[in-house]
Enzyme design. Structure first.
Site, PDB file in Angstrom:
ATOM      1  N   HIS A 343       0.672  -1.199   0.089  1.00 40.14           N
ATOM      2  CA  HIS A 343      -0.505   0.132   0.364  1.00 40.14           C
ATOM      3  C   HIS A 343       0.991   1.580  -0.193  1.00 40.14           C
ATOM      4  O   HIS A 343       0.249   1.831  -0.914  1.00 40.14           O
ATOM      5  CB  HIS A 343      -0.980   0.036   1.698  1.00 40.14           C
ATOM      6  N   GLU A 344       2.005   1.627   0.950  1.00 32.66           N
ATOM      7  CA  GLU A 344       2.940   2.676   1.117  1.00 32.66           C
ATOM      8  C   GLU A 344       3.429   2.528  -0.436  1.00 32.66           C
ATOM      9  O   GLU A 344       3.805   4.104  -0.562  1.00 32.66           O
ATOM     10  CB  GLU A 344       3.445   2.900   2.417  1.00 32.66           C
ATOM     11  N   HIS A 347       1.774   4.836  -2.823  1.00 32.72           N
ATOM     12  CA  HIS A 347       1.758   6.207  -3.549  1.00 32.72           C
ATOM     13  C   HIS A 347       2.740   6.334  -3.221  1.00 32.72           C
ATOM     14  O   HIS A 347       2.418   7.367  -4.147  1.00 32.72           O
ATOM     15  CB  HIS A 347       1.231   6.452  -1.503  1.00 32.72           C
ATOM     16  N   GLU A 366      -5.723   7.848  -1.590  1.00 34.00           N
ATOM     17  CA  GLU A 366      -5.867   7.097  -0.797  1.00 34.00           C
ATOM     18  C   GLU A 366      -7.547   6.045  -1.715  1.00 34.00           C
ATOM     19  O   GLU A 366      -6.928   4.599  -1.704  1.00 34.00           O
ATOM     20  CB  GLU A 366      -7.035   7.240  -0.089  1.00 34.00           C
ATOM     21  N   TYR A 418     -10.734   5.774   1.203  1.00 37.67           N
ATOM     22  CA  TYR A 418      -9.276   4.641   1.020  1.00 37.67           C
ATOM     23  C   TYR A 418     -11.027   3.455   0.503  1.00 37.67           C
ATOM     24  O   TYR A 418     -10.312   3.271  -0.924  1.00 37.67           O
ATOM     25  CB  TYR A 418      -9.067   3.971   1.993  1.00 37.67           C
TER      26      TYR A 418
END
EC number: 3.4.11.-
Length: 556
Positions: A343-344, A347, A366, A418
């Site tokens: 996930h991170e 970004h 998100e 999200y």
């Protein structure tokens, strides 16, 4: 400032004053009869959130943040050199620094400048008018003890298990001006990147954003670590990580992969970070190469869950799959991979390379990055598991207020950005109803807006143009209203027919979807007006592809 950001400026001013403000709370979701409390923006909210005249009159070009950190006294002192180009004639600019930190001086060259503080904002005044199209540079000297605040503390002085100082930042929600003076908003990023110099006691290491340029022993018990960011960067992405780190590295093609962890976690990190090349392979496949190749990609161990700091992704998932040792989605798929890595790091494409121009449109960060998780699952485990994974997000959605908050007010969007955001994007995929076309569309969408600061209107316009559809009512229903659309069905089995329409807040809402039998779906195109179709199926036999769209169905 991007051209897209500038042309949305007037719209942003308008919305900042006429839109209602919806407060984010950590309380349980409100019921349908009890909407969340409405919070009026404070003076500080408007100063921080609005793109006022003393922000709009200049364009950021470059920062040089030069900082000394004293772990024992929990103090910082240093300066930030700010280079900017004036867009209009003016004699004042707006910057931010939390009032818990002291401004020691503001200088242009050797000349001191006057400034006026208003809470977390300060206005710098110039003795002569700065001219449009000319470039200027000032240096803000400051010092003090940064306050610990927010979900991850924002700027924290901690110790590792061996007693060494362990100091980290994570300021997305609170704002980077907790620990350094800057233009603390999202619309304008330093076009020429920035330099970060952090002096720490000998024996410790600082890991920040960008490419490592070297270190220098200052001869007074401190060593300065120098980093250079080659790309525009959002202020909340700027990070320092000070600790007793050890380093190891890898390569993904010509991309440098660098990892910094505590010595006792080295073996676990080598095992867990082996997932990074596979993550890169998936995201390269859908969107193209890593957007910050000159800076390289870093994973840095931190004492909190994780954060998407550009080229310096913070990792605190205990070197286990899932999210903080649990099955994130509850369907047996998330334990197959490390949620924070997937996930991170996602970004870097959405949130860092493409950034929302205002916090109100944070779903662009998100919602898209949560959808990238789904694509990672599809790339590695197949479409059936992707469908299972994305539908597992439905139970996380509250639908208690709109995803897009009031613009220009620094209002934090709800958590639905999200999960509802990803489900909305998955719904768009099935509106397009052609995966070859869809994957080309999202690839080109990313490439078109890479390194820009955009608004939801930019996303809408792009998808409208590229699909030839009017998707604006669909965007508005999912992002600017609380309720999701409901497909109403009225069966007349004696006549062998069914009436159908959408019940939605948007009068012009129209969205095609698949109905009938799963083995042989039929596409209908409901609007908010009743229409009739023939069917041999009974009410119980007639199905709707709710796995492909985020909707409610009301069979009557």
């Amino acid at each position: 400032m991007s051209s897209h950001a500038r042309r949305s400026l007037n719209i942003l001013f308008l919305f900042s004053f006429i839109s209602p403000v919806l407060a984010q709370t950590e309380k349980p979701a409100a019921s349908a009869t009890t909407p969340p409390a409405v919070k009026e923006p404070t003076h500080a909210d408007l100063l921080r959130g609005s793109y006022g005249p003393y922000r709009a009159n200049n364009d950021l070009l470059f920062y040089h943040l030069d900082l000394r950190v004293d772990p024992e006294k929990k103090l910082i002192n240093g300066s930030n050199e700010i280079r900017f180009k004036m867009l209009t004639d003016g004699a004042r600019i707006q910057l931010e620094l939390f009032p818990t930190l002291q401004i020691d001086s503001v200088e242009m060259g050797k000349d001191p400048l006057k400034y006026e503080r208003d809470g977390g904002t300060f206005f710098v005044d110039f003795p002569k008018t700065l001219r449009a199209a000319h470039t200027y540079s000032i240096k803000v000297h400051y010092s003090g003890s940064p306050m610990e605040t927010g979900r991850f503390g924002c700027f924290t002085f901690k110790q590792d298990t061996a007693g060494h100082p362990w100091i980290n930042t994570a300021c997305e929600e609170t704002g980077a001006s907790v620990w350094w003076p800057n233009k603390d908003q999202w619309r304008d990023e330093p076009q020429e990147g920035m330099e970060i110099s952090v002096a720490v006691p000998n024996g410790l290491m600082d890991v920040s954003n960008g490419r490592f340029m070297g270190k220098k022993d200052l001869g007074d018990g401190y060593t300065r670590w120098d980093w250079k960011v080659h790309y525009p960067i959002n202020n909340y992405d700027v990070a320092l990580n000070i600790g007793n780190y050890v380093h190891f590295d890898d390569k993904f093609g010509d991309l440098a992969l660098d990892y910094y962890v505590l010595p006792e976690d080295l073996d676990g990190a080598k095992r867990q970070f082996a997932q990074v090349p596979g993550m890169m392979k998936a995201y390269y496949h859908y969107f193209g190469e890593y957007p910050f190749k000159k800076d390289g990609y870093k994973l840095i161990e931190v004492p909190y869950a994780g954060m998407e700091h550009q080229s310096a992704v913070a990792y605190g998932n205990h070197f286990h799959n899932g999210y903080l040792d649990r099955d994130w989605t509850g369907v047996g798929i998330s334990p197959r991979f490390d949620f924070i890595i997937i996930h991170e790091s996602g970004h870097e494409w959405f949130g860092n390379a493409i950034t929302a121009a205002d916090k109100s449109d944070m779903w662009i960060h998100e919602g898209w990055t949560t959808y990238l998780e789904c694509l990672y699952v599809e790339y590695n485990y197949g479409h059936e598991d992707e469908v299972k994974y994305v539908n597992a997000l439905k139970k996380k959605v509250k639908n208690d207020r709109p995803i897009i908050t009031a613009r220009g007010t620094n209002a934090e969007p709800p958590q639905d950005q999200y999960f509802k955001g990803a489900l909305f994007i998955n719904t768009l995929r099935n509106i397009v109803n052609d995966d070859t076309r869809w994957f080309a569309l999202i690839h080109d969408f990313y490439q078109h807006f890479k390194y820009q600061n955009i608004m939801t209107e930019d996303v809408e316009q792009y998808f409208n143009q590229q699909t030839g559809m009017n998707l604006t009512p669909v965007f508005d229903q999912y992002l600017r209203h609380t309720a999701i659309p409901t497909l109403e069905l009225k069966f007349d089995e004696s006549a062998g027919s069914v009436e159908y329409r959408w019940r939605a807040d948007e009068k012009d809402f129209a969205m095609p979807l698949r109905v009938g039998l799963k083995e042989n779906w039929e596409t209908i195109r409901p609007t908010t007006e009743w229409e009739t179709m023939k069917t041999e199926l009974t009410k119980d036999q007639f199905d709707v592809a709710t796995d492909l769209y985020y909707i409610n169905v009301d069979k009557q």
